[in-house]
Design a protein around this motif. Sequence first.
Motif, PDB file in Angstrom:
ATOM      1  N   HIS A  70       0.879  -1.179   0.000  1.00  0.00           N
ATOM      2  CA  HIS A  70       0.000   0.000   0.000  1.00  0.00           C
ATOM      3  C   HIS A  70       0.910   1.221   0.000  1.00  0.00           C
ATOM      4  O   HIS A  70       1.257   1.760   1.049  1.00  0.00           O
ATOM      5  CB  HIS A  70      -0.867   0.032   1.259  1.00  0.00           C
ATOM      6  N   GLU A  78       0.527   4.351  -0.837  1.00  0.00           N
ATOM      7  CA  GLU A  78      -0.010   5.606  -0.298  1.00  0.00           C
ATOM      8  C   GLU A  78       0.042   5.608   1.231  1.00  0.00           C
ATOM      9  O   GLU A  78       0.355   6.629   1.841  1.00  0.00           O
ATOM     10  CB  GLU A  78      -1.447   5.804  -0.784  1.00  0.00           C
ATOM     11  N   THR A  79      -0.245   4.478   1.838  1.00  0.00           N
ATOM     12  CA  THR A  79      -0.182   4.368   3.297  1.00  0.00           C
ATOM     13  C   THR A  79       1.240   4.640   3.782  1.00  0.00           C
ATOM     14  O   THR A  79       1.445   5.382   4.749  1.00  0.00           O
ATOM     15  CB  THR A  79      -0.636   2.961   3.751  1.00  0.00           C
ATOM     16  N   THR A  94       3.734   6.296   2.164  1.00  0.00           N
ATOM     17  CA  THR A  94       4.199   7.666   1.921  1.00  0.00           C
ATOM     18  C   THR A  94       3.540   8.665   2.874  1.00  0.00           C
ATOM     19  O   THR A  94       4.196   9.598   3.332  1.00  0.00           O
ATOM     20  CB  THR A  94       3.985   8.095   0.460  1.00  0.00           C
ATOM     21  N   LYS A  95       2.272   8.454   3.199  1.00  0.00           N
ATOM     22  CA  LYS A  95       1.598   9.368   4.145  1.00  0.00           C
ATOM     23  C   LYS A  95       2.229   9.274   5.536  1.00  0.00           C
ATOM     24  O   LYS A  95       2.516  10.284   6.165  1.00  0.00           O
ATOM     25  CB  LYS A  95       0.107   9.048   4.232  1.00  0.00           C
ATOM     26  N   ARG A  96       2.435   8.048   6.010  1.00  0.00           N
ATOM     27  CA  ARG A  96       3.004   7.868   7.344  1.00  0.00           C
ATOM     28  C   ARG A  96       4.463   8.329   7.380  1.00  0.00           C
ATOM     29  O   ARG A  96       4.909   8.958   8.339  1.00  0.00           O
ATOM     30  CB  ARG A  96       2.902   6.405   7.768  1.00  0.00           C
ATOM     31  N   ALA A  99       5.806  10.683   5.590  1.00  0.00           N
ATOM     32  CA  ALA A  99       5.807  12.146   5.598  1.00  0.00           C
ATOM     33  C   ALA A  99       5.499  12.692   6.995  1.00  0.00           C
ATOM     34  O   ALA A  99       6.061  13.718   7.404  1.00  0.00           O
ATOM     35  CB  ALA A  99       4.800  12.678   4.586  1.00  0.00           C
ATOM     36  N   GLN A 100       4.641  12.006   7.731  1.00  0.00           N
ATOM     37  CA  GLN A 100       4.295  12.440   9.086  1.00  0.00           C
ATOM     38  C   GLN A 100       5.504  12.427  10.019  1.00  0.00           C
ATOM     39  O   GLN A 100       5.547  13.192  10.976  1.00  0.00           O
ATOM     40  CB  GLN A 100       3.189  11.568   9.667  1.00  0.00           C
ATOM     41  N   ALA A 112       9.761  12.667   3.673  1.00  0.00           N
ATOM     42  CA  ALA A 112       8.855  13.092   2.613  1.00  0.00           C
ATOM     43  C   ALA A 112       9.268  12.621   1.221  1.00  0.00           C
ATOM     44  O   ALA A 112       8.514  12.796   0.270  1.00  0.00           O
ATOM     45  CB  ALA A 112       8.731  14.613   2.624  1.00  0.00           C
ATOM     46  N   TYR A 126       7.743   2.817  10.742  1.00  0.00           N
ATOM     47  CA  TYR A 126       6.607   3.730  10.644  1.00  0.00           C
ATOM     48  C   TYR A 126       5.390   3.323  11.470  1.00  0.00           C
ATOM     49  O   TYR A 126       4.378   4.011  11.458  1.00  0.00           O
ATOM     50  CB  TYR A 126       6.217   3.915   9.170  1.00  0.00           C
ATOM     51  N   ASP A 166      -2.154  -3.377   7.163  1.00  0.00           N
ATOM     52  CA  ASP A 166      -2.295  -2.088   6.480  1.00  0.00           C
ATOM     53  C   ASP A 166      -1.221  -1.867   5.428  1.00  0.00           C
ATOM     54  O   ASP A 166      -1.387  -1.022   4.544  1.00  0.00           O
ATOM     55  CB  ASP A 166      -2.277  -0.939   7.493  1.00  0.00           C
TER      56      ASP A 166
END
Length: 83
Positions: free
Chosen positions: A5, A7-8, A10-12, A14-15, A19, A57, A63
């Motif tokens: 996944h 997108e999961t 890259t979002k986490r 970046a948090q 990035a 992460y 997930d």
Amino acid sequence: MPRLHGETVTKRAAQVGDATHSAIARRLSLTQSTVSRLIAGTTTPSLPTLLRLRAAYGISLDDLVAEDVPDAEATTSCGVGAR
């Protein structure tokens, strides 16, 4: 075949300040090209890579992985589900 996944991840990432694919690669001790292929879904992640992602992460294995599910047309064309 399972895929990551992206997108999961890259979002986490970046948090927590990762990035770019390059930053993710450094954190996981992988090459940037490997990370790019994993996130794009063009290569299947190994268990050790999934475990690194989970540790780095805090993303559960459930997930992290998406199981490819055939679409309705593909299952009907091979006789599965057709009546």
